[in-house]
Scaffold this motif. Structure first.
Motif, PDB file in Angstrom:
ATOM      1  N   ASN A   1      48.662  42.022  43.711  1.00  0.00           N
ATOM      2  CA  ASN A   1      48.470  43.001  42.641  1.00  0.00           C
ATOM      3  C   ASN A   1      48.327  42.337  41.272  1.00  0.00           C
ATOM      4  N   VAL A   2      49.160  41.348  41.001  1.00  0.00           N
ATOM      5  CA  VAL A   2      49.120  40.691  39.694  1.00  0.00           C
ATOM      6  C   VAL A   2      47.799  39.943  39.507  1.00  0.00           C
ATOM      7  N   VAL A   3      47.326  39.296  40.548  1.00  0.00           N
ATOM      8  CA  VAL A   3      46.044  38.598  40.440  1.00  0.00           C
ATOM      9  C   VAL A   3      44.908  39.598  40.257  1.00  0.00           C
ATOM     10  N   LYS A   4      44.926  40.691  41.016  1.00  0.00           N
ATOM     11  CA  LYS A   4      43.866  41.684  40.921  1.00  0.00           C
ATOM     12  C   LYS A   4      43.859  42.363  39.558  1.00  0.00           C
ATOM     13  N   LEU A   5      45.024  42.751  39.063  1.00  0.00           N
ATOM     14  CA  LEU A   5      45.050  43.406  37.750  1.00  0.00           C
ATOM     15  C   LEU A   5      44.634  42.426  36.655  1.00  0.00           C
ATOM     16  N   SER A   6      44.922  41.152  36.851  1.00  0.00           N
ATOM     17  CA  SER A   6      44.490  40.138  35.885  1.00  0.00           C
ATOM     18  C   SER A   6      42.972  40.027  35.864  1.00  0.00           C
ATOM     19  N   GLU A   7      42.385  40.083  37.026  1.00  0.00           N
ATOM     20  CA  GLU A   7      40.926  40.033  37.110  1.00  0.00           C
ATOM     21  C   GLU A   7      40.297  41.237  36.424  1.00  0.00           C
ATOM     22  N   ILE A   8      40.898  42.402  36.614  1.00  0.00           N
ATOM     23  CA  ILE A   8      40.375  43.615  35.977  1.00  0.00           C
ATOM     24  C   ILE A   8      40.508  43.530  34.458  1.00  0.00           C
ATOM     25  N   LEU A   9      41.668  43.077  33.989  1.00  0.00           N
ATOM     26  CA  LEU A   9      41.861  42.946  32.543  1.00  0.00           C
ATOM     27  C   LEU A   9      40.892  41.925  31.959  1.00  0.00           C
ATOM     28  N   ARG A  10      40.647  40.852  32.680  1.00  0.00           N
ATOM     29  CA  ARG A  10      39.702  39.826  32.230  1.00  0.00           C
ATOM     30  C   ARG A  10      38.281  40.365  32.174  1.00  0.00           C
ATOM     31  N   ASP A  11      37.891  41.074  33.226  1.00  0.00           N
ATOM     32  CA  ASP A  11      36.499  41.492  33.356  1.00  0.00           C
ATOM     33  C   ASP A  11      36.163  42.774  32.608  1.00  0.00           C
ATOM     34  N   GLU A  12      37.145  43.693  32.488  1.00  0.00           N
ATOM     35  CA  GLU A  12      36.860  45.009  31.933  1.00  0.00           C
ATOM     36  C   GLU A  12      37.477  45.279  30.558  1.00  0.00           C
ATOM     37  N   TYR A  13      38.504  44.508  30.204  1.00  0.00           N
ATOM     38  CA  TYR A  13      39.211  44.805  28.955  1.00  0.00           C
ATOM     39  C   TYR A  13      39.305  43.598  28.030  1.00  0.00           C
ATOM     40  N   GLY A  14      38.474  42.599  28.252  1.00  0.00           N
ATOM     41  CA  GLY A  14      38.480  41.435  27.378  1.00  0.00           C
ATOM     42  C   GLY A  14      39.782  40.682  27.365  1.00  0.00           C
ATOM     43  N   GLY A  15      40.530  40.779  28.452  1.00  0.00           N
ATOM     44  CA  GLY A  15      41.803  40.072  28.545  1.00  0.00           C
ATOM     45  C   GLY A  15      42.961  40.761  27.856  1.00  0.00           C
ATOM     46  N   GLU A  16      42.738  41.988  27.364  1.00  0.00           N
ATOM     47  CA  GLU A  16      43.784  42.729  26.669  1.00  0.00           C
ATOM     48  C   GLU A  16      44.364  43.828  27.550  1.00  0.00           C
ATOM     49  N   VAL A  17      45.636  44.104  27.370  1.00  0.00           N
ATOM     50  CA  VAL A  17      46.283  45.214  28.082  1.00  0.00           C
ATOM     51  C   VAL A  17      45.932  46.510  27.366  1.00  0.00           C
ATOM     52  N   PRO A  18      45.356  47.480  28.056  1.00  0.00           N
ATOM     53  CA  PRO A  18      44.967  48.730  27.388  1.00  0.00           C
ATOM     54  C   PRO A  18      46.183  49.552  26.965  1.00  0.00           C
ATOM     55  N   GLU A  19      46.107  50.106  25.776  1.00  0.00           N
ATOM     56  CA  GLU A  19      47.180  50.956  25.262  1.00  0.00           C
ATOM     57  C   GLU A  19      46.883  52.401  25.641  1.00  0.00           C
ATOM     58  N   ASP A  20      46.760  52.633  26.934  1.00  0.00           N
ATOM     59  CA  ASP A  20      46.331  53.937  27.449  1.00  0.00           C
ATOM     60  C   ASP A  20      46.960  54.162  28.819  1.00  0.00           C
ATOM     61  N   PHE A  21      47.640  55.276  28.987  1.00  0.00           N
ATOM     62  CA  PHE A  21      48.372  55.548  30.220  1.00  0.00           C
ATOM     63  C   PHE A  21      47.458  55.561  31.446  1.00  0.00           C
ATOM     64  N   GLU A  22      46.369  56.307  31.379  1.00  0.00           N
ATOM     65  CA  GLU A  22      45.493  56.453  32.533  1.00  0.00           C
ATOM     66  C   GLU A  22      44.864  55.118  32.944  1.00  0.00           C
TER      67      GLU A  22
END
Length: 222
Positions: A89-110
């Motif tokens: 899970n941690v690796v997958k969420l890291s990939e998503i944050l890298r690819d979709e959010y510019g490496g930032e944690v979204p400040e959004d619940f959904e």
């Protein structure tokens, strides 16, 4: 039940007992906090902190965790329960944050709950602790305190969360998560609640309270 008129005093007493509350997970960035909270499911904060103390100096960004991959991450967290699924899970969420959010944690619940391994509780912790949102993440401690004291009774964590958001006075809402969690962790414990030193004992009518205080009352002379 804690009466509506007593809610302010109830929260004020918890606030006085924990004047500078903070997460007991060690982190320096929203991403480190997110990873730590995901790892903390069914694990202790102490155990997570031991693991992340070794992990974060090596990899503490989505890019670095993704580069480690599951095999590279596993040795750092294998002392934590459910580490195999957590590594994935941690690796997958890291990939998503890298690819979709510019490496930032979204400040959004959904957006947060859409990440692998991130449920409602984890998202609320991140929003509250990292970004200062007035959210309440109902864990086992908060669920127990809310039901035992009667401040916000509910059959599920979601139900308790909904009631807490309505019951907690606005002035205390931002820190309510910490006040309730720390009270449950160190005073209103599951097996041996320490009612004799509880700051909100006067508001509580739990059966455990009567039995506990009886053990600490002065014994009558024979």
């Amino acid at each position: 039940m804690v009466r509506k008129a007593d809610r302010e005093a109830f929260m004020a007493a918890l606030a006085a007992a924990h004047p500078n509350p903070k997460s007991e997970l060690n982190y320096t960035t929203p991403f480190e906090l997110l990873v730590a909270v995901v790892l903390s499911a069914q694990a202790t904060d102490k155990g997570v902190n031991i693991a992340t103390a070794k992990l974060f100096p090596i990899a503490n960004t989505p890019e670095a965790i993704a580069a480690l991959g599951v095999e590279g991450l596993t040795p750092f967290i294998q002392t934590i329960g459910l580490y195999r699924n957590k590594a994935k899970n941690v690796v997958k969420l890291s990939e998503i944050l890298r690819d979709e959010y510019g490496g930032e944690v979204p400040e959004d619940f959904e957006k947060l709950v859409a990440l692998p391994g991130v449920g409602r509780k984890t998202a609320n912790v991140v929003l509250n602790v990292a970004f200062g949102h007035p959210t309440i993440a109902v864990d086992t401690h908060i669920f127990r305190v809310s039901n035992r004291t009667g401040f916000a009774r509910g059959k599920t964590p979601d139900e308790v969360e909904e009631k807490l958001l309505k019951a907690v006075p606005k002035a205390y809402l931002k820190e309510a998560h910490h006040y309730l969690l720390l009270h449950g962790r160190y005073c209103c414990k599951a097996r041996s609640p320490e009612c004799e030193r509880c700051p909100v004992v006067d508001f509580c009518n739990a059966p455990e309270k009567k039995a506990r205080l009886a053990d600490f009352s002065p014994k009558s002379e024979s």
